[in-house]
Motif scaffolding. Structure first.
Motif, mmCIF file in Angstrom:
data_model
loop_
_atom_site.group_PDB
_atom_site.id
_atom_site.type_symbol
_atom_site.label_atom_id
_atom_site.label_comp_id
_atom_site.label_asym_id
_atom_site.label_seq_id
_atom_site.Cartn_x
_atom_site.Cartn_y
_atom_site.Cartn_z
ATOM 1 N N LEU A 1 -9.220 18.321 -28.793
ATOM 2 C CA LEU A 1 -9.926 17.056 -28.605
ATOM 3 C C LEU A 1 -10.684 16.663 -29.868
ATOM 4 C CD1 LEU A 1 -10.955 14.783 -26.685
ATOM 5 C CD2 LEU A 1 -12.818 16.334 -26.043
ATOM 6 N N ALA A 2 -11.359 17.626 -30.470
ATOM 7 C CA ALA A 2 -12.158 17.343 -31.665
ATOM 8 C C ALA A 2 -11.303 16.888 -32.839
ATOM 9 C CB ALA A 2 -12.964 18.583 -32.058
ATOM 10 N N ARG A 3 -10.071 17.372 -32.907
ATOM 11 C CA ARG A 3 -9.187 16.947 -34.000
ATOM 12 C C ARG A 3 -8.773 15.493 -33.861
ATOM 13 N NH1 ARG A 3 -6.381 22.093 -33.581
ATOM 14 N NH2 ARG A 3 -4.681 21.102 -32.442
ATOM 15 N N HIS A 4 -8.744 15.000 -32.628
ATOM 16 C CA HIS A 4 -8.193 13.673 -32.373
ATOM 17 C C HIS A 4 -9.239 12.605 -32.089
ATOM 18 C CE1 HIS A 4 -3.951 14.778 -32.344
ATOM 19 N NE2 HIS A 4 -4.310 15.898 -31.744
ATOM 20 N N VAL A 5 -10.443 13.002 -31.769
ATOM 21 C CA VAL A 5 -11.467 12.046 -31.357
ATOM 22 C C VAL A 5 -12.667 12.146 -32.285
ATOM 23 C CG1 VAL A 5 -12.991 11.343 -29.473
ATOM 24 C CG2 VAL A 5 -10.729 12.239 -28.963
ATOM 25 N N GLY A 6 -13.278 11.015 -32.564
ATOM 26 C CA GLY A 6 -14.503 11.042 -33.357
ATOM 27 C C GLY A 6 -14.450 10.180 -34.590
ATOM 28 N N GLN B 1 -16.844 11.348 -37.001
ATOM 29 C CA GLN B 1 -18.096 11.827 -36.427
ATOM 30 C C GLN B 1 -17.926 13.169 -35.722
ATOM 31 O OE1 GLN B 1 -20.813 10.049 -37.147
ATOM 32 N NE2 GLN B 1 -19.379 8.745 -38.271
ATOM 33 N N THR B 2 -16.696 13.649 -35.648
ATOM 34 C CA THR B 2 -16.418 14.911 -34.957
ATOM 35 C C THR B 2 -17.154 16.073 -35.624
ATOM 36 O OG1 THR B 2 -14.248 14.158 -34.261
ATOM 37 C CG2 THR B 2 -14.586 16.516 -34.318
ATOM 38 N N ASP B 3 -17.649 16.983 -34.815
ATOM 39 C CA ASP B 3 -18.277 18.193 -35.317
ATOM 40 C C ASP B 3 -17.190 19.079 -35.926
ATOM 41 O OD1 ASP B 3 -19.509 20.618 -35.726
ATOM 42 O OD2 ASP B 3 -20.440 20.710 -33.746
ATOM 43 N N PRO B 4 -17.222 19.326 -37.236
ATOM 44 C CA PRO B 4 -16.167 20.133 -37.865
ATOM 45 C C PRO B 4 -16.140 21.568 -37.358
ATOM 46 C CG PRO B 4 -17.983 19.798 -39.393
ATOM 47 C CD PRO B 4 -18.239 18.897 -38.214
ATOM 48 N N ASN C 1 -8.147 21.288 -42.659
ATOM 49 C CA ASN C 1 -8.642 21.340 -44.042
ATOM 50 C C ASN C 1 -9.868 20.460 -44.227
ATOM 51 O OD1 ASN C 1 -6.733 23.166 -45.015
ATOM 52 N ND2 ASN C 1 -5.271 21.565 -45.558
ATOM 53 N N ALA C 2 -9.843 19.258 -43.623
ATOM 54 C CA ALA C 2 -10.982 18.347 -43.740
ATOM 55 C C ALA C 2 -12.224 18.948 -43.085
ATOM 56 C CB ALA C 2 -10.645 16.996 -43.102
ATOM 57 N N ALA C 3 -12.025 19.592 -41.932
ATOM 58 C CA ALA C 3 -13.153 20.232 -41.248
ATOM 59 C C ALA C 3 -13.708 21.381 -42.085
ATOM 60 C CB ALA C 3 -12.717 20.735 -39.874
ATOM 61 N N TRP C 4 -12.810 22.168 -42.688
ATOM 62 C CA TRP C 4 -13.265 23.292 -43.511
ATOM 63 C C TRP C 4 -14.043 22.804 -44.722
ATOM 64 C CZ3 TRP C 4 -15.003 27.805 -43.851
ATOM 65 C CH2 TRP C 4 -15.073 28.483 -45.076
ATOM 66 N N ASP C 5 -13.632 21.717 -45.328
ATOM 67 C CA ASP C 5 -14.372 21.181 -46.484
ATOM 68 C C ASP C 5 -15.829 20.912 -46.115
ATOM 69 O OD1 ASP C 5 -12.200 21.278 -48.157
ATOM 70 O OD2 ASP C 5 -11.660 19.163 -47.915
ATOM 71 N N ARG C 6 -16.037 20.353 -44.929
ATOM 72 C CA ARG C 6 -17.397 20.037 -44.496
ATOM 73 C C ARG C 6 -18.174 21.299 -44.132
ATOM 74 N NH1 ARG C 6 -16.817 15.686 -39.895
ATOM 75 N NH2 ARG C 6 -19.098 15.892 -39.929
ATOM 76 N N VAL C 7 -17.509 22.229 -43.435
ATOM 77 C CA VAL C 7 -18.179 23.465 -43.031
ATOM 78 C C VAL C 7 -18.526 24.306 -44.260
ATOM 79 C CG1 VAL C 7 -17.842 25.676 -41.853
ATOM 80 C CG2 VAL C 7 -17.193 23.541 -40.719
ATOM 81 N N GLU C 8 -17.585 24.390 -45.197
ATOM 82 C CA GLU C 8 -17.817 25.180 -46.411
ATOM 83 C C GLU C 8 -19.035 24.654 -47.180
ATOM 84 O OE1 GLU C 8 -15.145 26.916 -50.104
ATOM 85 O OE2 GLU C 8 -14.778 24.867 -49.398
#
Length: 239
Positions: free
Chosen positions: A160-165, A168-171, A223-230
């Motif tokens: 869900l998080a990959r497709h919605v937001g 604004q999705t929490d990475p 990858n986009a989520a990891w960039d933000r988390v990193e």
């Protein structure tokens, strides 16, 4: 031989009066060829459940049709067969729950909660969000399919998080991480997700090559989520 040729030959040689009988026919026709059975089953699952989901909110939009073709590039010579399957699925009296239950038994490993079922749900999310929103009835549909597939809440939330937001999705949710996780644990999870979702791995578990566009989108989201988390974790370590 392409998956569409396989499906075309299967439809031509199989007497089918309802879509629900197709799934059992796949099981028996390709019993001696598990690799082809996985690929045909996956494709038919996407066609069947896409058709049923399109009816979930009562409206089949052109955007949803376009999204289907984005992830399923059907050659012109096989369009008629795929369209007939789609229309048959819409007309069949069996509900989507019955299809999902049968399809869970066609999983690539034959075990509950296998990765191919998660791939199917991921594709359904891609189609459902194509018109710019996930409607309540579509979310109920997707949640019910996830339950039938025995996917747990964490797996559902990650998809869900990959497709919605839309940014604004929490990475952390995309990566299946808890806030407060260490950098090393986060990096380990990220690398595991990249390996697990590599296109070659998806093909090995039964996802047809024609569907790999969705795998590339999934990797991009990871990858986009990891960039933000990193960046977040490195900034925290410097404090």
């Amino acid at each position: 031989m392409s998956i569409w040729r396989r499906i075309s030959d299967f439809i031509t040689s199989t007497a089918i009066d309802a879509f629900s009988s197709i799934i059992e026919a796949v099981r028996t026709t390709f019993e001696g060829d598990p690799e082809t059975r996985r690929r045909v089953a996956f494709s038919i699952a996407m066609i069947a459940l896409s058709a049923k989901m399109a009816k979930a909110d009562g409206i089949v939009t052109q955007a949803e049709v376009n999204a289907f073709h984005e992830i399923f590039h059907v050659p012109p010579q096989y369009q008629e067969q795929v369209t007939s399957l789609y229309n048959l699925a819409k007309q069949d009296v069996a509900g989507y729950e019955a299809y999902a239950t049968q399809l869970s038994g066609l999983c690539g490993t034959g075990k509950p909660n296998c990765k191919m079922l998660e791939d199917i749900l991921d594709g359904l999310f891609h189609i459902a969000k194509a018109d710019g929103a996930l409607h309540d009835k579509e979310l109920v549909f997707l949640g019910t399919v996830a339950e039938i597939f025995q996917l747990d809440e964490e797996q559902f939330d990650r998809i869900l998080a990959r497709h919605v937001g839309l940014g604004q999705t929490d990475p952390y949710r995309v990566l299946g991480l808890s806030h407060g996780v260490s950098f090393e644990e986060a990096r380990k999870q990220y690398r595991a997700l990249v390996r697990e979702n590599h296109p070659d791995v998806l093909i090995a578990r039964g996802v047809p090559e024609e569907f790999i566009a969705i795998a590339n989108q999934r990797i991009a989201a990871i990858n986009a989520a990891w960039d933000r988390v990193e960046k977040d974790l490195k900034a925290y370590e410097r404090v």
